[in-house]
Design an enzyme around this catalytic site. Structure first.
Site, PDB file in Angstrom:
ATOM      1  CG  ASP A 128      -1.941   1.075   1.227  1.00  0.00           C
ATOM      2  OD1 ASP A 128      -3.140   0.749   1.272  1.00  0.00           O
ATOM      3  OD2 ASP A 128      -1.573   2.266   1.174  1.00  0.00           O
ATOM      4  CG  ASP A 165      -2.855   3.435  -2.296  1.00  0.00           C
ATOM      5  OD1 ASP A 165      -3.887   2.762  -2.096  1.00  0.00           O
ATOM      6  OD2 ASP A 165      -2.201   3.986  -1.395  1.00  0.00           O
ATOM      7  CD  GLU A 166      -5.833  -1.459  -0.652  1.00  0.00           C
ATOM      8  OE1 GLU A 166      -5.583  -2.373   0.148  1.00  0.00           O
ATOM      9  OE2 GLU A 166      -6.729  -0.623  -0.475  1.00  0.00           O
TER      10      GLU A 166
END
Ligand code: TTP
Ligand code: MG
Length: 373
Positions: free
Chosen positions: A20, A118-119
């Site tokens: 993340d 974003d992860e």
């Protein structure tokens, strides 16, 4: 006394990494404009430009010291820290960097499941480097991401997705945590209940009322009670607190739709039951959309009758939606139009499609919230 209703099978053979990015949008803005470094940076349009109706996408760690966080109104962020720098987002750039990061993952494994911009989860049990240490791989990925993008991320390493995600959050920013099969239960027992994935902000007070503040409190509860109280989530939490979560990393490049359906052993015959079930499905769709940070413009309802005839109908609207009430509103509209009176229902499904990423910054708050902060 704990009565076991369903078997407890724990798959500990996988090596899972969760990555993340740290303060993603804000970190990108700092990279693009180094003069922002060290200052509190909020990703939102300045409240003066939006008459206070904007919402914070994210903020850097400097701004978090003032209590600013994602989804807070930008007016509130301004009140807390008037000297913060407000930057409106550059979503194309974030998406491009997100793709760059995905490419890095694919140098290690093709079994990756991006969860949001974003992860992602990676299954590195088998990997392209034939490296047996998931910890080493996680370190290499962190290094690669930093070298290629100038951005930091946090990594969690464990034997399942649930634990890997908790681990990546544990040493944020730029850190890594490892949870082993032997260490999992002790680790989970000391965690506050709100850190358990699936326990939403709204249900935290319910858990507190029941005396459940930590993993240890949850561990002490019996399975049937948890199922009675929390249904599906109770079943899953009973397992999670024992370090059990067997869902595999699903390769889903870009999800096009989020749907939930349920089959009824005893067909539904009463309209109030049908509506209740539709609402429950809408709730589950909202949970998935929130998790993957998506919203969509099309609602689809599927009905299978007792005689197995199946019906699906969709409705496309001009705005993106993700909230239970909105999904339910359109699902019910379709249902009311389609339902063939007096037929028992064997299966119901609700899906939201035509999805796009949900960034709070792009949403304006309803007017009635303007004065509430
Ligand atoms: P997160 O990973 O939740 O947050 P973050 O990366 O900014 O910070 P952290 O270090 O705690 O991981 O979300 C990733 C990006 O998604 C975030 O930078 C902005 C966007 N986002 C929104 O637009 N709205 C939201 O409500 C959230 C939670 C995130
Ligand atoms: Mg992040």
């Amino acid at each position: 006394m704990s009565e076991l209703v369903f078997p407890l099978i724990n798959n500990t053979s996988r090596k899972i990494i969760h990555i993340d990015m740290d303060a993603f949008f804000a970190a990108v803005e700092e990279r693009e404009d180094p003069s922002l470094r060290g200052k509190p940076v909020v990703i939102a349009r300045h409240p003066k430009e939006t008459s206070g109706r904007g919402v914070v996408s994210t903020c850097n760690y400097e701004a978090r010291k003032y209590g600013i966080h994602s989804a807070m109104s930008s007016q509130e962020a301004y009140n807390r820290c008037p000297h913060a720098v407000f930057v409106s987002g550059n979503y194309q750039l974030y998406t491009d960097i997100s793709k760059q990061i995905q490419e890095i993952f694919h140098q290690y494994t093709d079994i990756t499941q991006p969860m949001s911009i974003d992860e992602a989860y990676l299954d590195v049990t088998k990997n392209k480097l034939n490296e047996s240490s998931a910890i080493k791989i996680a370190r290499m990925i962190q290094q690669d991401i930093y070298t290629k993008t100038g951005l930091t991320c946090s990594a969690g390493v464990s034997y399942n997705k649930f634990l890997a995600k908790i681990a990546s959050d544990y040493k944020k920013p730029a850190g890594m945590a490892v949870i082993t099969p032997e260490g999992a239960v002790d680790f989970l027992k000391q965690l506050p209940i709100e850190k358990f994935h699936g326990v939403g902000k709204k249900s935290v007070p319910c858990f507190h009322e029941l005396g459940i503040y930590t993993g240890a409190d949850l561990y002490a509860k019996n399975e049937m009670d948890l199922i009675r109280l929390f249904g599906r989530m109770g079943y899953s939490l009973y397992r999670k607190v024992r370090g059990i979560h067997n869902s595999p990393v699903a390769i889903s490049w870009n999800r096009k739709s989020v749907g939930k359906e349920r089959t009824y052993g005893t067909p539904l015959t009463r309209e109030d039951e049908m509506q209740k079930e539709l609402r429950k499905l809408a709730q589950r769709v909202e949970a998935s959309l929130t998790r993957t940070k998506k919203h969509g413009r099309t609602v689809v309802v599927k009905i299978r009758y007792e005689d197995f005839s199946t019906f699906t109908k969709r409705i496309t609207i001009s705005e993106n939606i993700y909230k239970t009430e909105d999904i339910y509103h359109y699902a019910k509209e379709i249902f009311d139009e389609a339902y063939e009176d007096e037929k028992g229902i064997r299966l119901l499904g609700v899906t939201v499609t035509t999805l796009s990423p949900l960034y709070y910054e792009l949403i304006t708050l309803p007017l009635w919230q303007e004065t509430s902060n």
